[in-house]
Scaffold this motif. Sequence first.
Motif, PDB file in Angstrom:
ATOM      1  N   LEU A 151      28.420   7.836 -12.619  1.00  0.00           N
ATOM      2  CA  LEU A 151      27.943   9.082 -13.216  1.00  0.00           C
ATOM      3  C   LEU A 151      28.536  10.315 -12.522  1.00  0.00           C
ATOM      4  O   LEU A 151      28.961  11.263 -13.202  1.00  0.00           O
ATOM      5  N   PRO A 152      28.621  10.370 -11.189  1.00  0.00           N
ATOM      6  CA  PRO A 152      29.252  11.537 -10.557  1.00  0.00           C
ATOM      7  C   PRO A 152      30.704  11.737 -11.004  1.00  0.00           C
ATOM      8  O   PRO A 152      31.155  12.873 -11.171  1.00  0.00           O
ATOM      9  N   ASN A 153      31.421  10.650 -11.204  1.00  0.00           N
ATOM     10  CA  ASN A 153      32.816  10.756 -11.638  1.00  0.00           C
ATOM     11  C   ASN A 153      32.915  11.263 -13.076  1.00  0.00           C
ATOM     12  O   ASN A 153      33.801  12.065 -13.407  1.00  0.00           O
ATOM     13  N   THR A 154      32.012  10.799 -13.938  1.00  0.00           N
ATOM     14  CA  THR A 154      32.056  11.266 -15.320  1.00  0.00           C
ATOM     15  C   THR A 154      31.664  12.742 -15.404  1.00  0.00           C
ATOM     16  O   THR A 154      32.242  13.508 -16.188  1.00  0.00           O
ATOM     17  N   LEU A 155      30.704  13.162 -14.589  1.00  0.00           N
ATOM     18  CA  LEU A 155      30.332  14.580 -14.557  1.00  0.00           C
ATOM     19  C   LEU A 155      31.494  15.431 -14.054  1.00  0.00           C
ATOM     20  O   LEU A 155      31.741  16.542 -14.554  1.00  0.00           O
ATOM     21  N   SER A 180      38.696  12.449 -10.253  1.00  0.00           N
ATOM     22  CA  SER A 180      37.570  11.756 -10.879  1.00  0.00           C
ATOM     23  C   SER A 180      37.851  10.269 -11.065  1.00  0.00           C
ATOM     24  O   SER A 180      36.938   9.450 -11.007  1.00  0.00           O
ATOM     25  N   ALA A 181      39.113   9.906 -11.297  1.00  0.00           N
ATOM     26  CA  ALA A 181      39.453   8.489 -11.487  1.00  0.00           C
ATOM     27  C   ALA A 181      40.870   8.193 -11.017  1.00  0.00           C
ATOM     28  O   ALA A 181      41.535   7.309 -11.554  1.00  0.00           O
ATOM     29  N   SER A 182      41.329   8.947 -10.030  1.00  0.00           N
ATOM     30  CA  SER A 182      42.682   8.730  -9.504  1.00  0.00           C
ATOM     31  C   SER A 182      42.762   9.304  -8.097  1.00  0.00           C
ATOM     32  O   SER A 182      41.872  10.030  -7.655  1.00  0.00           O
ATOM     33  N   ASN A 183      43.814   8.954  -7.399  1.00  0.00           N
ATOM     34  CA  ASN A 183      44.073   9.512  -6.067  1.00  0.00           C
ATOM     35  C   ASN A 183      45.018  10.687  -6.189  1.00  0.00           C
ATOM     36  O   ASN A 183      45.806  10.781  -7.141  1.00  0.00           O
ATOM     37  N   VAL A 184      44.968  11.588  -5.227  1.00  0.00           N
ATOM     38  CA  VAL A 184      45.807  12.789  -5.266  1.00  0.00           C
ATOM     39  C   VAL A 184      46.638  12.875  -4.001  1.00  0.00           C
ATOM     40  O   VAL A 184      46.179  12.530  -2.907  1.00  0.00           O
ATOM     41  N   MET A 185      47.884  13.319  -4.169  1.00  0.00           N
ATOM     42  CA  MET A 185      48.809  13.466  -3.046  1.00  0.00           C
ATOM     43  C   MET A 185      49.530  14.800  -3.171  1.00  0.00           C
ATOM     44  O   MET A 185      49.703  15.334  -4.267  1.00  0.00           O
ATOM     45  N   ILE A 186      49.972  15.318  -2.024  1.00  0.00           N
ATOM     46  CA  ILE A 186      50.804  16.513  -2.025  1.00  0.00           C
ATOM     47  C   ILE A 186      52.117  16.205  -1.315  1.00  0.00           C
ATOM     48  O   ILE A 186      52.234  15.206  -0.603  1.00  0.00           O
ATOM     49  N   VAL A 187      53.073  17.058  -1.546  1.00  0.00           N
ATOM     50  CA  VAL A 187      54.362  16.965  -0.859  1.00  0.00           C
ATOM     51  C   VAL A 187      54.585  18.279  -0.125  1.00  0.00           C
ATOM     52  O   VAL A 187      54.464  19.364  -0.710  1.00  0.00           O
ATOM     53  N   LYS A 188      54.893  18.177   1.163  1.00  0.00           N
ATOM     54  CA  LYS A 188      55.177  19.359   1.976  1.00  0.00           C
ATOM     55  C   LYS A 188      56.383  19.061   2.851  1.00  0.00           C
ATOM     56  O   LYS A 188      56.384  18.070   3.601  1.00  0.00           O
ATOM     57  N   ASP A 198      39.836   5.458   3.664  1.00  0.00           N
ATOM     58  CA  ASP A 198      38.579   5.180   4.348  1.00  0.00           C
ATOM     59  C   ASP A 198      37.455   5.108   3.326  1.00  0.00           C
ATOM     60  O   ASP A 198      37.698   4.866   2.140  1.00  0.00           O
ATOM     61  N   ASN A 199      36.223   5.339   3.743  1.00  0.00           N
ATOM     62  CA  ASN A 199      35.086   5.208   2.837  1.00  0.00           C
ATOM     63  C   ASN A 199      34.934   6.358   1.857  1.00  0.00           C
ATOM     64  O   ASN A 199      34.115   6.290   0.935  1.00  0.00           O
ATOM     65  N   LEU A 200      35.715   7.422   2.012  1.00  0.00           N
ATOM     66  CA  LEU A 200      35.550   8.604   1.169  1.00  0.00           C
ATOM     67  C   LEU A 200      36.381   8.577  -0.110  1.00  0.00           C
ATOM     68  O   LEU A 200      36.211   9.440  -0.973  1.00  0.00           O
ATOM     69  N   ILE A 201      37.288   7.611  -0.232  1.00  0.00           N
ATOM     70  CA  ILE A 201      38.093   7.503  -1.451  1.00  0.00           C
ATOM     71  C   ILE A 201      38.178   6.041  -1.881  1.00  0.00           C
ATOM     72  O   ILE A 201      37.988   5.132  -1.074  1.00  0.00           O
ATOM     73  N   LEU A 202      38.479   5.859  -3.157  1.00  0.00           N
ATOM     74  CA  LEU A 202      38.781   4.516  -3.633  1.00  0.00           C
ATOM     75  C   LEU A 202      40.197   4.162  -3.199  1.00  0.00           C
ATOM     76  O   LEU A 202      41.110   4.981  -3.323  1.00  0.00           O
ATOM     77  N   HIS A 203      40.369   2.962  -2.701  1.00  0.00           N
ATOM     78  CA  HIS A 203      41.690   2.519  -2.249  1.00  0.00           C
ATOM     79  C   HIS A 203      42.510   2.121  -3.473  1.00  0.00           C
ATOM     80  O   HIS A 203      42.586   0.941  -3.829  1.00  0.00           O
ATOM     81  N   GLY A 204      43.113   3.090  -4.119  1.00  0.00           N
ATOM     82  CA  GLY A 204      43.797   2.871  -5.379  1.00  0.00           C
ATOM     83  C   GLY A 204      44.966   1.902  -5.265  1.00  0.00           C
ATOM     84  O   GLY A 204      45.749   1.979  -4.319  1.00  0.00           O
TER      85      GLY A 204
END
Length: 283
Positions: A151-155, A180-188, A198-204
């Motif tokens: 539910l948090p992801n759908t919201l 909401s349903a994917s991982n995010v990355m940046i390039v620098k 870790d426990n804060l993200i889904l291991h995609g």
Amino acid sequence: MTPIYLIQDRLVPKEEVRVSPDDRGYYFGDGIYEVFRVYGGKLFEAEAHFKRLERTAAAVRIDLPAASSELKKQLEQLIAANSLIEGTVYLQITRGTTPRAHAFPAQAEPVLMAYTTEVKRPVHMMQQGIAVVTMEDIRWLRCDLKTLNLLPNTLAKQHALDRGADDVVLHRSGLVTECSASNVMIVKQGAVITHPADNLILHGITRAVALRLARELGIPVAETPFTLDDLRQADEAFVTGTTIEVTPVISVDGLPVATGNPGPVTRRLQQAFEQAIASVIPQ
């Protein structure tokens, strides 16, 4: 053609599928799931998906109804029964059917259900990029477990759509976690940076593939937290997911990421991902 579902270890027409009102997945969200990508009629990264399924099942103390090798055979039969060439397989396992009570039932047989969906690759989004907005991540602290409690992801997803964006980037007090349903990355400065697994993200699964491909290409990778300011000042940004693959992020909260166009590192990873897909499709 009538869709065929996998229920326990049987293939049945969709109209024969029934959900008991006593299923703990129905009233507690007490279950786990996986979404597998199918290319050329073949499961993509199946071993990685099953390892994650096993890990989640162990963490929430649900017994898998069969070994992963047997489940894989059943999903392959499901794919064949539905003549699926390109799409997804959704697999769900709940703790079982029992009168409603918070405590785990002493005896309950896990309920397995799976079905296929034809899903075309999001070529336009991958070429043009997407817009995202940001919001505070107030989900529970076991986001690494792929459970039915979404539910948090759908919201969050609806929050983005309501604002004319394609997705939301979540953060905890300014530290970016995922979408909401994917991982995010940046390039620098040529390096790919993404939140550690870790426990804060889904291991995609696609996350892992993208990082592996980056390392094979000689692109530096840093699995370390980054901030909203880092995201807004990035040279490039992109998201990874089973259905979205590797898709550029071209704006954040209405402001462009760098030039507002997909960047060269993202394009290299997209090309490498194309080759990874081609390697599993029967010739």
